[in-house]
Design an enzyme around this catalytic site. Sequence first.
Site, PDB file in Angstrom:
ATOM      1  N   TYR A 214      55.050  41.395  32.728  1.00  0.00           N
ATOM      2  CA  TYR A 214      54.700  40.503  33.843  1.00  0.00           C
ATOM      3  C   TYR A 214      54.832  41.261  35.151  1.00  0.00           C
ATOM      4  O   TYR A 214      55.786  42.011  35.344  1.00  0.00           O
ATOM      5  CB  TYR A 214      55.630  39.276  33.887  1.00  0.00           C
ATOM      6  CG  TYR A 214      54.885  38.011  33.549  1.00  0.00           C
ATOM      7  CD1 TYR A 214      53.879  37.557  34.392  1.00  0.00           C
ATOM      8  CD2 TYR A 214      55.148  37.303  32.388  1.00  0.00           C
ATOM      9  CE1 TYR A 214      53.160  36.418  34.084  1.00  0.00           C
ATOM     10  CE2 TYR A 214      54.439  36.166  32.068  1.00  0.00           C
ATOM     11  CZ  TYR A 214      53.437  35.718  32.918  1.00  0.00           C
ATOM     12  OH  TYR A 214      52.723  34.608  32.616  1.00  0.00           O
TER      13      TYR A 214
ATOM     14  N   GLU B  42      53.737  39.777  38.634  1.00  0.00           N
ATOM     15  CA  GLU B  42      53.159  39.018  39.754  1.00  0.00           C
ATOM     16  C   GLU B  42      53.400  39.764  41.062  1.00  0.00           C
ATOM     17  O   GLU B  42      54.489  40.283  41.303  1.00  0.00           O
ATOM     18  CB  GLU B  42      53.776  37.618  39.810  1.00  0.00           C
ATOM     19  CG  GLU B  42      53.245  36.737  38.702  1.00  0.00           C
ATOM     20  CD  GLU B  42      53.859  35.348  38.664  1.00  0.00           C
ATOM     21  OE1 GLU B  42      54.570  34.971  39.611  1.00  0.00           O
ATOM     22  OE2 GLU B  42      53.620  34.644  37.677  1.00  0.00           O
TER      23      GLU B  42
ATOM     24  N   ASP C 273      27.576  39.073  44.308  1.00  0.00           N
ATOM     25  CA  ASP C 273      28.119  39.054  42.949  1.00  0.00           C
ATOM     26  C   ASP C 273      27.292  40.056  42.147  1.00  0.00           C
ATOM     27  O   ASP C 273      26.161  39.779  41.754  1.00  0.00           O
ATOM     28  CB  ASP C 273      28.004  37.640  42.376  1.00  0.00           C
ATOM     29  CG  ASP C 273      28.539  37.546  40.947  1.00  0.00           C
ATOM     30  OD1 ASP C 273      28.718  38.599  40.299  1.00  0.00           O
ATOM     31  OD2 ASP C 273      28.756  36.415  40.476  1.00  0.00           O
TER      32      ASP C 273
ATOM     33  N   THR D 154      32.289  41.383  37.445  1.00  0.00           N
ATOM     34  CA  THR D 154      33.016  41.511  36.195  1.00  0.00           C
ATOM     35  C   THR D 154      33.026  43.001  35.853  1.00  0.00           C
ATOM     36  O   THR D 154      32.285  43.794  36.449  1.00  0.00           O
ATOM     37  CB  THR D 154      32.346  40.727  35.050  1.00  0.00           C
ATOM     38  OG1 THR D 154      30.969  41.069  35.008  1.00  0.00           O
ATOM     39  CG2 THR D 154      32.514  39.236  35.223  1.00  0.00           C
TER      40      THR D 154
ATOM     41  N   LYS E 150      30.188  44.118  31.814  1.00  0.00           N
ATOM     42  CA  LYS E 150      28.743  44.052  31.533  1.00  0.00           C
ATOM     43  C   LYS E 150      28.198  45.483  31.579  1.00  0.00           C
ATOM     44  O   LYS E 150      28.634  46.323  30.805  1.00  0.00           O
ATOM     45  CB  LYS E 150      28.071  43.100  32.519  1.00  0.00           C
ATOM     46  CG  LYS E 150      28.602  41.651  32.386  1.00  0.00           C
ATOM     47  CD  LYS E 150      27.833  40.679  33.235  1.00  0.00           C
ATOM     48  CE  LYS E 150      28.273  39.242  32.991  1.00  0.00           C
ATOM     49  NZ  LYS E 150      29.399  38.818  33.838  1.00  0.00           N
TER      50      LYS E 150
ATOM     51  N   ARG F 216      37.002  43.026  29.439  1.00  0.00           N
ATOM     52  CA  ARG F 216      36.684  41.749  30.081  1.00  0.00           C
ATOM     53  C   ARG F 216      37.656  41.543  31.233  1.00  0.00           C
ATOM     54  O   ARG F 216      38.858  41.358  31.014  1.00  0.00           O
ATOM     55  CB  ARG F 216      36.807  40.607  29.080  1.00  0.00           C
ATOM     56  CG  ARG F 216      35.857  40.726  27.919  1.00  0.00           C
ATOM     57  CD  ARG F 216      35.757  39.442  27.172  1.00  0.00           C
ATOM     58  NE  ARG F 216      34.869  38.540  27.863  1.00  0.00           N
ATOM     59  CZ  ARG F 216      33.572  38.429  27.599  1.00  0.00           C
ATOM     60  NH1 ARG F 216      33.016  39.166  26.657  1.00  0.00           N
ATOM     61  NH2 ARG F 216      32.820  37.583  28.267  1.00  0.00           N
TER      62      ARG F 216
END
Length: 416
Positions: A51, A53, A197, A223, A226, A232
């Site tokens: 973790y 954050e 985008d 993203t 692609k 991902r």
Amino acid sequence: MTTLELKDTEIFDLIKQEEYRQKNKIRLIASENYVSRAVMEATGSVLTNKYSEGYPGKRYYEGQQFIDQVENVAIQRAKDLFGADHVNVQPYSGSPANLAVYLAFINPGDTILGMALPHGGHLTHGAKVSISGKYFNAESYSLDKETGLLNYDTILNKALACRPKILIAGHSAYPRILDFARFREIADACGALLMVDMAHFAGLVAGGAHPSPVPYADVITTTTHKSLRGPRGAMILCKQEYAQAIDKAVFPGLQGGPHNNTTAAIAVALKEASTDAFKLYAAQIVKNAKALAATLVSKGFNLVTGGTDNHLMLIDLTNKGVTGKIAAKALDAAGIVLNYNAVPYDTRKPFDPSGIRLGSAAVTSRGFQEEQMVQTGEWINAIISDPGNTALQAEVSAAVEKLCASFPAPGLEHLV
Ligand code: DSN
């Protein structure tokens, strides 16, 4: 036996079947690709256990000695590759990245202007069923009915009329190059922030096969899985003046802990994308798309805009007397995988539309060149001309498998 095979045969078997499917099919879904073994190893690494954050140097948990370095490497590689002032590599995927931009700059009820979903825009560009269309006053621009192209004068008029706070350029199904300079002028004319985008064509930008939006846009989302051929995930690139707003919007505004395994895999993919081999790859994606488009046009297919300049094409099948869904399912049975898709001004419903969308990024990763794209176009024509012919589908499926055997897919080369 692998540990997974020993511990969970059910999931192991399903993964093996999916591997087999990816290895033996011609995958033309425009948003998909094959990542390298190195990207997969980073994705499946122990970084998934941590973790973190916060951001490098300012975390809410201890033990970040290596995670901070991983994230800094990913950020630096993205900045170098795209020439961006600032990059955030934490968005979980494209939709949260787009939401983070809205959270950073606008309030519920404010106006955004993006490409209409049925014309090639994305759900998160203001479609009414999406949070982007529910929380904001979402206006849209459409493609020209005659040409299927963006008409920048129409977009300007729409922008001047609705005065968006954010103008969105980018798409999921537009087969042409975007004119970012025109979008910048329109954003300036109406006082909007320009958001691009570039999820679909980020790999083409990285490889120099598509103009870069970086000199023009205030904020860019993408993203990473692609045409960029990473895991991902997603990134937000922005001008320095927006860095703080973007970072605050991603965390703590929208997300908790970043997926560090994904961050590492993004870093690996960015290293791969900065090679000369990747430049050749990006150029070949476009050549392959053009070869497939030309074959299909020669067979009487109606391509939206008449062809393609990027990795994708959109075909209106109305003149073939077949719906997009029937065609996509027949092609899937023949080993050619794509998605049915609405076409501009479609009179059919989104779940049973008139078109199909095809892309060349994945097959180019496995080494297809123009010759294989022409062959693929011939098969597509044969199947769509006789979509109920299951014997033909079986015959093409066997031929597809044979062709795929000569073009090992990245990440799956170990499969025999
Ligand atoms: N769903 C993706 C696509 O297929 O284009 C966009 O996020």
